[in-house]
Design a protein around this motif. Structure first.
Motif, PDB file in Angstrom:
ATOM      1  N   VAL A 173       0.860  -1.181   0.000  1.00  0.00           N
ATOM      2  CA  VAL A 173       0.000   0.000   0.000  1.00  0.00           C
ATOM      3  C   VAL A 173       0.900   1.236   0.000  1.00  0.00           C
ATOM      4  O   VAL A 173       1.651   1.468   0.953  1.00  0.00           O
ATOM      5  N   TRP A 183       3.521   3.198 -10.051  1.00  0.00           N
ATOM      6  CA  TRP A 183       2.832   2.080 -10.688  1.00  0.00           C
ATOM      7  C   TRP A 183       3.706   1.360 -11.710  1.00  0.00           C
ATOM      8  O   TRP A 183       3.542   0.156 -11.933  1.00  0.00           O
ATOM      9  N   GLN A 192      -1.201  -3.267  -3.996  1.00  0.00           N
ATOM     10  CA  GLN A 192      -2.635  -3.336  -3.699  1.00  0.00           C
ATOM     11  C   GLN A 192      -3.333  -2.021  -4.018  1.00  0.00           C
ATOM     12  O   GLN A 192      -4.388  -1.991  -4.661  1.00  0.00           O
ATOM     13  N   GLU A 193      -2.736  -0.902  -3.573  1.00  0.00           N
ATOM     14  CA  GLU A 193      -3.324   0.406  -3.842  1.00  0.00           C
ATOM     15  C   GLU A 193      -2.322   1.502  -3.514  1.00  0.00           C
ATOM     16  O   GLU A 193      -1.323   1.276  -2.828  1.00  0.00           O
ATOM     17  N   PRO A 234      -5.610   3.387 -11.947  1.00  0.00           N
ATOM     18  CA  PRO A 234      -6.266   2.271 -11.253  1.00  0.00           C
ATOM     19  C   PRO A 234      -5.723   2.104  -9.839  1.00  0.00           C
ATOM     20  O   PRO A 234      -4.550   2.377  -9.563  1.00  0.00           O
ATOM     21  N   ASN A 235      -6.613   1.683  -8.938  1.00  0.00           N
ATOM     22  CA  ASN A 235      -6.236   1.382  -7.548  1.00  0.00           C
ATOM     23  C   ASN A 235      -5.546   2.548  -6.848  1.00  0.00           C
ATOM     24  O   ASN A 235      -4.705   2.348  -5.959  1.00  0.00           O
ATOM     25  N   THR A 236      -5.893   3.749  -7.267  1.00  0.00           N
ATOM     26  CA  THR A 236      -5.351   4.957  -6.653  1.00  0.00           C
ATOM     27  C   THR A 236      -6.513   5.720  -6.027  1.00  0.00           C
ATOM     28  O   THR A 236      -7.450   6.110  -6.728  1.00  0.00           O
ATOM     29  N   LYS A 237      -6.448   5.893  -4.713  1.00  0.00           N
ATOM     30  CA  LYS A 237      -7.582   6.458  -3.981  1.00  0.00           C
ATOM     31  C   LYS A 237      -7.158   7.690  -3.183  1.00  0.00           C
ATOM     32  O   LYS A 237      -6.025   7.778  -2.719  1.00  0.00           O
TER      33      LYS A 237
END
Length: 202
Positions: A7, A29, A36-37, A71-74
């Motif tokens: 993470v 990335w 995972q993120e 993607p998978n970036t919050k």
């Protein structure tokens, strides 16, 4: 480095977010495709800086627009919604409270890396992390911080593309850019559109 379950933690003012930030996320990335993120964490008040004039709501809108296509970036709003200075140790501990099995890696710029030993409880931060990712802001090669020698096996230097951009400079430049309807090179179209719509930074 095995990135499965990793993470990423990327904090900062993001006031406003710019293309230098984008290159850091791209580099993360590219190097850790199985992570995972990645959490983007805008702060409320940095211990090293003055209070922000930009509202938390606007910064969250800008950050969301800037990184929504990764993607998978919050975006995590925990720091920016607290009305206290944002200390990295508290953020890491809160993340581990929420995600006790998380394998955390912290992304910091070379300027923060050179001063990392001055951060509050910095050794405790590194003890909690799987790794520390240092991204370039100015230098082709980042000088080592000798104070972090015993944690050398945890430090990874990213080879992100250097974009000459700083949020503090953009805040000074934006009022005239808005007046002239001239987008700064360091801003994405998505961020610029929101700034124009809100007439912010004027």
């Amino acid at each position: 480095m095995n990135s499965s379950g990793l993470v990423g933690v990327f904090g900062g003012s993001f006031d406003p977010p710019h293309l230098g930030h984008v290159e850091v996320v791209k580099s993360f990335w590219e190097n850790f495709q199985n992570a995972q993120e990645l959490l983007i964490i805008p702060n409320h008040i940095s211990p090293w800086k003055q209070n922000k004039k930009t509202s938390p709501e606007l910064i969250l809108d800008l950050v969301q627009a800037q990184f929504q296509n990764f993607p998978n970036t919050k975006v995590w709003d925990w720091e920016i919604k607290r009305e206290t200075p944002s200390y990295t140790e508290a953020t890491i501990l809160e993340l581990l409270n929420i995600k006790p099995d998380a394998v955390l890696t912290l992304l910091i710029g070379e300027d923060n890396y050179s001063e990392f030993h001055k951060w509050k409880n910095w050794e405790n931060i590194l003890d909690k992390l799987h790794s520390l990712l240092v991204f370039r802001r100015f230098s082709e090669s980042i000088p080592p911080n000798e104070n972090l020698q015993k944690f050398q096996n945890k430090i990874v230097f990213l080879q992100n593309r250097i974009i000459e951009a700083a949020s503090v400079d953009l805040r000074e430049e934006l009022p005239k850019c808005i007046l002239d309807n001239r987008k700064p090179i360091a801003l994405s179209n998505e961020v610029w559109d929101i700034i124009l719509k809100n007439r912010s930074y004027t």
